[in-house]
Design a protein around this motif. Structure first.
Motif, mmCIF file in Angstrom:
data_model
loop_
_atom_site.group_PDB
_atom_site.id
_atom_site.type_symbol
_atom_site.label_atom_id
_atom_site.label_comp_id
_atom_site.label_asym_id
_atom_site.label_seq_id
_atom_site.Cartn_x
_atom_site.Cartn_y
_atom_site.Cartn_z
ATOM 1 N N ALA A 74 0.824 -1.208 0.000
ATOM 2 C CA ALA A 74 0.000 0.000 0.000
ATOM 3 C C ALA A 74 0.858 1.258 0.000
ATOM 4 C CB ALA A 74 -0.932 -0.011 1.209
ATOM 5 N N HIS A 75 1.963 1.260 0.758
ATOM 6 C CA HIS A 75 2.795 2.461 0.831
ATOM 7 C C HIS A 75 3.562 2.698 -0.466
ATOM 8 C CE1 HIS A 75 5.563 -0.792 1.811
ATOM 9 N NE2 HIS A 75 6.563 0.017 1.536
ATOM 10 N N LEU A 76 3.681 1.658 -1.313
ATOM 11 C CA LEU A 76 4.326 1.839 -2.606
ATOM 12 C C LEU A 76 3.358 2.400 -3.640
ATOM 13 C CD1 LEU A 76 6.339 -1.514 -2.763
ATOM 14 C CD2 LEU A 76 7.142 0.728 -2.006
ATOM 15 N N LYS A 77 2.070 2.057 -3.499
ATOM 16 C CA LYS A 77 1.067 2.541 -4.444
ATOM 17 C C LYS A 77 0.593 3.951 -4.102
ATOM 18 C CE LYS A 77 -0.617 -2.216 -4.951
ATOM 19 N NZ LYS A 77 -1.768 -3.129 -4.709
ATOM 20 N N ASP A 78 0.519 4.240 -2.812
ATOM 21 C CA ASP A 78 0.000 5.530 -2.360
ATOM 22 C C ASP A 78 1.035 6.189 -1.456
ATOM 23 O OD1 ASP A 78 -1.385 7.708 -1.519
ATOM 24 O OD2 ASP A 78 -3.066 6.614 -0.629
ATOM 25 N N PRO A 79 1.673 7.284 -1.884
ATOM 26 C CA PRO A 79 2.710 7.923 -1.055
ATOM 27 C C PRO A 79 2.189 8.428 0.284
ATOM 28 C CG PRO A 79 2.793 8.720 -3.322
ATOM 29 C CD PRO A 79 1.531 7.934 -3.193
ATOM 30 N N SER A 80 0.876 8.652 0.389
ATOM 31 C CA SER A 80 0.335 9.143 1.656
ATOM 32 C C SER A 80 0.262 8.053 2.723
ATOM 33 C CB SER A 80 -1.065 9.731 1.433
ATOM 34 O OG SER A 80 -1.966 8.732 0.991
ATOM 35 N N VAL A 81 0.372 6.791 2.316
ATOM 36 C CA VAL A 81 0.324 5.678 3.263
ATOM 37 C C VAL A 81 1.707 5.474 3.872
ATOM 38 C CG1 VAL A 81 -0.144 3.216 3.546
ATOM 39 C CG2 VAL A 81 -1.551 4.589 2.001
ATOM 40 N N GLU A 82 1.746 5.381 5.191
ATOM 41 C CA GLU A 82 3.016 5.218 5.883
ATOM 42 C C GLU A 82 3.593 3.818 5.649
ATOM 43 O OE1 GLU A 82 4.577 7.517 7.508
ATOM 44 O OE2 GLU A 82 3.033 9.068 7.491
ATOM 45 N N PHE A 381 0.410 1.184 9.532
ATOM 46 C CA PHE A 381 0.389 2.449 10.275
ATOM 47 C C PHE A 381 -0.201 3.545 9.401
ATOM 48 C CE2 PHE A 381 2.621 6.483 11.229
ATOM 49 C CZ PHE A 381 2.068 6.717 12.482
ATOM 50 N N ARG A 382 -1.072 4.346 9.993
ATOM 51 C CA ARG A 382 -1.639 5.507 9.309
ATOM 52 C C ARG A 382 -1.422 6.718 10.199
ATOM 53 N NH1 ARG A 382 -5.980 6.566 5.657
ATOM 54 N NH2 ARG A 382 -5.607 8.683 4.913
ATOM 55 N N GLY A 383 -0.686 7.687 9.694
ATOM 56 C CA GLY A 383 -0.380 8.871 10.479
ATOM 57 C C GLY A 383 -1.597 9.751 10.709
ATOM 58 N N ALA A 384 -1.431 10.742 11.566
ATOM 59 C CA ALA A 384 -2.524 11.670 11.862
ATOM 60 C C ALA A 384 -2.984 12.352 10.578
ATOM 61 C CB ALA A 384 -2.061 12.699 12.885
ATOM 62 N N HIS A 385 -4.309 12.437 10.402
ATOM 63 C CA HIS A 385 -4.859 13.007 9.177
ATOM 64 C C HIS A 385 -6.280 13.509 9.442
ATOM 65 C CE1 HIS A 385 -6.319 8.870 9.345
ATOM 66 N NE2 HIS A 385 -7.333 9.246 8.577
ATOM 67 N N ASN A 433 -6.776 -8.962 -0.514
ATOM 68 C CA ASN A 433 -5.907 -7.821 -0.259
ATOM 69 C C ASN A 433 -4.657 -8.339 0.424
ATOM 70 O OD1 ASN A 433 -4.661 -5.462 0.392
ATOM 71 N ND2 ASN A 433 -6.175 -4.788 1.887
ATOM 72 N N THR A 434 -3.526 -8.299 -0.269
ATOM 73 C CA THR A 434 -2.287 -8.848 0.278
ATOM 74 C C THR A 434 -1.327 -7.758 0.724
ATOM 75 O OG1 THR A 434 -1.322 -8.917 -1.946
ATOM 76 C CG2 THR A 434 -2.455 -10.897 -1.177
ATOM 77 N N ASP A 435 -1.845 -6.547 0.938
ATOM 78 C CA ASP A 435 -0.954 -5.456 1.311
ATOM 79 C C ASP A 435 -0.320 -5.660 2.675
ATOM 80 O OD1 ASP A 435 -1.280 -4.112 -0.991
ATOM 81 O OD2 ASP A 435 -2.810 -2.740 -0.267
ATOM 82 N N PHE A 436 -0.954 -6.443 3.543
ATOM 83 C CA PHE A 436 -0.472 -6.523 4.909
ATOM 84 C C PHE A 436 -0.123 -7.948 5.315
ATOM 85 C CE2 PHE A 436 -3.542 -3.007 4.650
ATOM 86 C CZ PHE A 436 -2.647 -1.974 4.800
ATOM 87 N N GLU A 437 0.155 -8.810 4.352
ATOM 88 C CA GLU A 437 0.543 -10.175 4.687
ATOM 89 C C GLU A 437 2.054 -10.224 4.857
ATOM 90 O OE1 GLU A 437 -0.890 -12.878 1.837
ATOM 91 O OE2 GLU A 437 -2.994 -12.409 2.160
ATOM 92 N N GLU A 438 2.503 -10.594 6.052
ATOM 93 C CA GLU A 438 3.929 -10.641 6.315
ATOM 94 C C GLU A 438 4.438 -12.059 6.478
ATOM 95 O OE1 GLU A 438 4.926 -8.282 9.621
ATOM 96 O OE2 GLU A 438 4.197 -6.433 8.771
ATOM 97 N N PHE A 439 3.594 -12.951 6.977
ATOM 98 C CA PHE A 439 4.036 -14.289 7.320
ATOM 99 C C PHE A 439 3.394 -15.296 6.388
ATOM 100 C CE2 PHE A 439 4.548 -11.727 10.996
ATOM 101 C CZ PHE A 439 5.621 -12.237 11.691
ATOM 102 N N ASP A 440 4.015 -16.462 6.299
ATOM 103 C CA ASP A 440 3.469 -17.555 5.507
ATOM 104 C C ASP A 440 3.362 -18.785 6.372
ATOM 105 O OD1 ASP A 440 2.855 -16.556 3.133
ATOM 106 O OD2 ASP A 440 4.480 -17.457 2.002
#
Length: 625
Positions: A74-82, A381-385, A433-440
């Protein structure tokens, strides 16, 4: 052999972590590695203790950083995403041994154009490095079968090599630098680092309740209090025994009322606009109704520091002791937290739990409890907005994603303790949605993708020998957890100081870092382990050190020795070598000047009568030339 020493007087060693890395002691406390002394006991991967024999330091070790390799996109597709938060990372010596897990790979490929099929089984085998050391790595052992081969013949070949335990996974150790240099990319993609869950139970809540209330605490009362604590962390108010509720959420409100009743409290609700409601837990002195006075929940919040400083109206906090509490307490606590702020769904066939929080102490506590139970924990993580839809300013928010991984039964047990039916039996999420998958947990990677030349006609053979192997699936025993596993990448670093812990014993010489990473003990430098820059591989026959290609020795089978390309070509023509095992000279085809041999048989017959050019021994004929 004389032991080489460093400038500070310590003997040379292999491995080590950078100063500041926290290590678990045998008493489950964490301390920086530089504080550990000789004689201290550290926690091992099996929950035991290992004594520290030596603590060594070197200021000029090549370092690498081992970082969790995530699928965050997600942070690679959208610069506003931390960027993702909570990535596991450790910096160590390039020669630090890592404890790894690799799933055994059994592959059948049909090469129709060539008229055969190839069966390969991954095995743990020896490998000689460029500097002369012998290491263990995962390699494929292959054999070719004709297309008309019987199914039973393939099964007889595969069956003795198949692992019978741990979900058919190799647990092995390899130095970080060797893993990068000698293990191919596909094998690295299928290799995971190991995380140590905490099966130990050090009761804190139960004994504290018994001491505070002066009576024995039943299992039902303990679970009810743990659920109330988790629910308060999610929807509780800092004023005390007060909760923000949904008036239409009957399942949760009923569970809150029942658990409060177990501890002599009653639930009183005040209804606001829409579905908003507030719940208060009261106690009674005779007919007088009291709030936050002699309240069991408030006493626990203050006494065990679920308030950050132990005082009411302080910030919420998850105490550190919760990660080694009784398993039932940890599970009930997470169940209450999921009932308050979490929601569940099924994605790609596995259950996923999502819990958001805006409080750093709760963030750290949720991560430590989840990983202590062997669950896969990833965080965005999503910063204050400014949230335009509701016209509100949002603070920093961390969203946790929990999945079972290798401990799916543990996650099921947690959800079964929840009050909401929609969380015990979550719906299927069709949008992947695989943006937040870290483990297998299933090792799906590029290593396991089908070969372009694989043929579906072989699926019956695969299924057949899988059934005949009677492989026991990886099962979770009661009261224990399976190792967690995660993808990782190795990033080269600079030269800097490292500290090595040399542990005693021979069976389990491992220790666990604060991030629950399992590391192997450092080793004193010996002739077997030390790097030899002057080492050069030589041909077993002609002793040359340069060749376009090193080939296996045909007459020795699987050994680490090699012969050069020229000797391999000569041997394929003559099948003749020196009978002296210390010489191994390969005979050449020699033709007399001016005469052309009519056939190879006459030429070989002339060679048989000769002696070895180097040592004078008789020749040895192996097979037909």
């Amino acid at each position: 052999m004389k032991q080489c020493r460093l400038m500070n007087g310590d003997p040379e060693f292999i491995g080590g972590l950078v100063p500041g890395t926290k290590i678990f002691l045998a008493n489950w406390k964490t301390v920086p590695i530089e504080v550990i002394k000789v004689g201290d006991e550290v926690l091992t991967s099996n929950g035991g203790a290992a004594k520290v024999e030596a603590v060594l330091r070197d200021d000029h070790h090549d370092l690498v950083t081992i970082r969790q390799n995530t699928r965050h996109r997600a942070h690679l597709k959208d610069p506003s995403v931390e960027k993702p938060w909570g990535i596991i990372e450790i910096t160590c010596s390039k020669r630090q041994k890592l404890v790894l897990s690799t799933k055994q790979r059994i592959k059948i490929s049909k090469r129709g154009r060539r008229g055969f099929m190839e069966v390969s089984v991954s095995q743990l085998a020896d490998r000689q490095t460029k500097d002369g050391r012998i290491i263990k790595i995962i390699k494929d052992k292959s054999r070719r079968f004709p297309l008309t081969a019987e199914r039973s013949e393939i099964i007889d070949y595969v069956k003795p090599m198949v692992l019978r335990s741990e979900g058919r996974c190799f647990t092995w150790q390899c130095e970080a630098g060797d893993l990068v240099e000698y293990v191919n990319k596909k094998r690295q993609a299928g290799t995971r680092m190991i995380l140590q869950p905490f099966s130990i139970e050090i009761p804190v809540l139960g004994p504290w309740l018994q001491q505070c209330f002066g009576r024995n605490i039943t299992a039902g009362q303990l679970e009810a209090m743990a659920w109330l604590l988790g629910f308060w962390i999610g929807d509780g108010c800092r004023e005390g025994a007060k909760f923000a509720l949904n008036s239409e959420d009957d399942d949760v409100n009923t569970r809150l009322e029942e658990n409060a009743k177990v501890w002599g409290m009653t639930l009183r609700m005040w209804y606001g606009e829409g579905r908003k409601a507030s719940g208060f837990l009261h106690t009674y002195t005779g007919a007088e109704r009291l709030w936050n006075v002699n309240n069991p929940l408030v006493k626990v919040l203050e006494g065990l520091r679920f308030y950050e400083n132990g005082k009411r109206k302080d910030r919420k906090n998850v105490p550190l002791f919760m990660r080694t509490e009784e398993i039932v307490v940890r599970e009930a606590f997470l169940a209450g937290l999921i009932d308050s702020d979490g929601y569940c769904d099924i994605q790609d066939g596995s259950i996923r739990v999502i819990i958001p929080t805006a409080y750093p102490p709760i963030r750290d506590g949720m991560r430590s409890i989840g990983r202590s139970l062997g669950l896969n924990v990833s965080t965005s993580f999503r910063g204050a907005h400014f949230y335009e839809r509701h016209g509100q300013n949002k603070s920093d928010t961390w969203t946790f994603y929990l999945s079972g991984g290798t401990n799916d039964e543990t996650l099921r047990s947690i959800l079964n303790r929840c009050s909401c039916e929609r969380k015990r039996n979550p719906k299927i999420q069709y949008c992947t949605n695989t943006d937040f998958e870290e483990f297998d947990s299933d090792y799906q990677s590029e290593e396991n993708e089908n070969d372009p030349e694989d043929n579906d006609d072989l699926s019956g053979i695969r299924e057949g020998f899988e059934d005949d192997l009677e492989d026991d699936p990886e099962e979770q025993q009661d009261g224990t957890f399976n190792f967690g596993k995660f993808r990782f990448e190795i990033i080269p670093g600079r030269k800097d100081a490292v500290i090595g812990l040399v542990l005693s014993g021979t069976s389990n010489r491992t220790f666990v870092t604060d991030d629950q990473i399992v590391c192997a003990s450092a080793e004193l430098s010996t002739e077997r382990l030390e790097s030899r820059p002057y080492f050069r591989r030589r041909c077993l026959s002609c002793r040359t050190e340069t060749t376009p290609k090193w080939c296996k020795v045909p007459w020795l089978g699987y050994v680490l020795d090699r012969i050069c390309l020229a000797c391999s070509t000569r041997y394929s023509r003559t099948h003749m070598r020196c009978s002296n095992d210390l010489c191994n000279w390969v005979f050449r085809l020699r033709v007399q000047k001016g005469k052309k041999p009519r056939c190879k048989k006459r030429q070989v017959a002339k060679i048989v009568t000769r002696q070895c050019e180097r040592c004078g021994s008789t020749p040895l004929q192996e097979g037909n030339p």
